[in-house]
Design a protein around this motif. Sequence first.
Motif, short mmCIF file in Angstrom:
data_model
loop_
_atom_site.label_atom_id
_atom_site.label_comp_id
_atom_site.label_asym_id
_atom_site.label_seq_id
_atom_site.Cartn_x
_atom_site.Cartn_y
_atom_site.Cartn_z
N THR A 66 47.28 33.93 30.92
CA THR A 66 46.15 33.04 31.14
C THR A 66 45.67 33.11 32.58
O THR A 66 44.47 33.23 32.85
N HIS A 67 46.61 33.03 33.52
CA HIS A 67 46.22 33.07 34.93
C HIS A 67 45.65 34.43 35.31
O HIS A 67 44.72 34.53 36.13
N SER A 68 46.19 35.48 34.72
CA SER A 68 45.67 36.81 35.00
C SER A 68 44.23 36.94 34.52
O SER A 68 43.36 37.46 35.23
N GLN A 69 43.97 36.43 33.32
CA GLN A 69 42.61 36.46 32.78
C GLN A 69 41.67 35.60 33.62
O GLN A 69 40.54 36.00 33.92
N LEU A 70 42.12 34.41 33.99
CA LEU A 70 41.28 33.50 34.76
C LEU A 70 40.90 34.09 36.11
O LEU A 70 39.76 33.97 36.56
N ALA A 71 41.85 34.74 36.76
CA ALA A 71 41.61 35.29 38.10
C ALA A 71 40.47 36.28 38.11
O ALA A 71 39.69 36.33 39.07
N SER A 72 40.36 37.08 37.05
CA SER A 72 39.33 38.12 37.04
C SER A 72 38.09 37.74 36.23
O SER A 72 37.07 38.43 36.30
N ALA A 73 38.17 36.64 35.46
CA ALA A 73 37.04 36.28 34.59
C ALA A 73 36.04 35.35 35.26
O ALA A 73 34.83 35.52 35.11
N VAL A 74 36.52 34.36 35.97
CA VAL A 74 35.65 33.30 36.51
C VAL A 74 35.46 33.51 38.01
O VAL A 74 36.43 33.66 38.75
N GLY A 75 34.20 33.51 38.42
CA GLY A 75 33.91 33.72 39.83
C GLY A 75 33.71 32.45 40.62
O GLY A 75 33.91 32.43 41.84
N ALA A 76 33.32 31.35 39.95
CA ALA A 76 33.06 30.10 40.67
C ALA A 76 33.16 28.93 39.70
O ALA A 76 32.95 29.08 38.49
#
Length: 381
Positions: free
Chosen positions: A317-327
């Motif tokens: 989840t954190h790996s996906q979040l880090a690269s998916a959401v910019g702001a």
Amino acid sequence: MVAVELVDEVRSRLARAGLAVTPHAVAEALRAAGRPVGDATVLAVHGVLRAESVGLGPLEPLLASSGVTDILVNGPREIWLDRGGGLERADPSVGFADESAVRRFAQRLAAAGGRRLDDASPTVDVRLPDGVRCHAVLAPVSRPGTLVSLRVPHRMGLGLEDLVDREALTAAGLALVRRLLAARVAFLITGGTGTGKTTLLGAMLADVDPAERLVVVEDSAELQPSHPHVVALEARPANLEGAGEVPLRALVRQALRMRPDRLVVGEVRGGEVVDLLAALNTGHDGGCGTLHANSVADVPSRIEALALAAGLGREATHSQLASAVGAVLHLTRTPHRRLVEVGVPVRDPSGLVRMEAAIRFDEDGVAREGPAADLLAARVR
């Protein structure tokens, strides 16, 4: 004021005879009941019955009021509304005759949205044909009587400049959200209930390049951006037999096959967060959605909880979040609805994501840079 017993008797006679609510039918029902048939009585009874069967009935004057975003019915005589500055009590003249009238009103609204509301199914959340979102709970499940909550969309749709006029955005905030859109940064809008998340998202989508195709997925349709190319998918709950459900998560996956330039999830509240994060990691730039959260800092834990419930592990989840959401754009409603902070996800050496503040907007409109200001500037360059 027309006697409740008189209205009930006329209503029952008209229902048994299968007659429409017209002045002539009301007069005939009064004669059959041995009641007075003066013009004033006929018109008064007709007015009450007509109000019950058309639009929002006795609440229509509130719906017509400028700036009303929410109407709350707490039983027959306690009506509240929100014009954007917090809840206020409606005029005492606005209300229902009794609890039965509120119950009939709620059931009629549910039926207008194609749903059922009765003792076997005492709650409903439905979008009405005019775009108003209705949530209702029948007594005795609810107290002090039947409860109805109406979310009223802005009739004309608000643009970003309108939000500046309403002090929801500062001039600096306006410039920032436009840069986010132009740079196709994926973003989430967060905040509590009634902070204006959907309003801001709709205004931002209206500012997107008209050549782009927006595919909007919602649990209950509320977004109506003023954009020339918008298509929408709306989830559907199961019927009383437990069949026919179309969950939001399935619609997110379907939306990816519809050639979206921007994928929009109106409100992330369940397992669809997994599919949204996956989509934003597969070349779908500029995607966005709203999320309930107490603060920017709480967003990673909120997303983690939703994803874990859907079967995605913490590290993934954190790996996906880090690269998916910019702001992440966070709203509050103190003292009024406004953008207060913009944060960006930063990944720790442990692999977990934390949110760092990039810009904070004071009550006086001053924008103050946070530790992640340079990181945000690089993303919107």
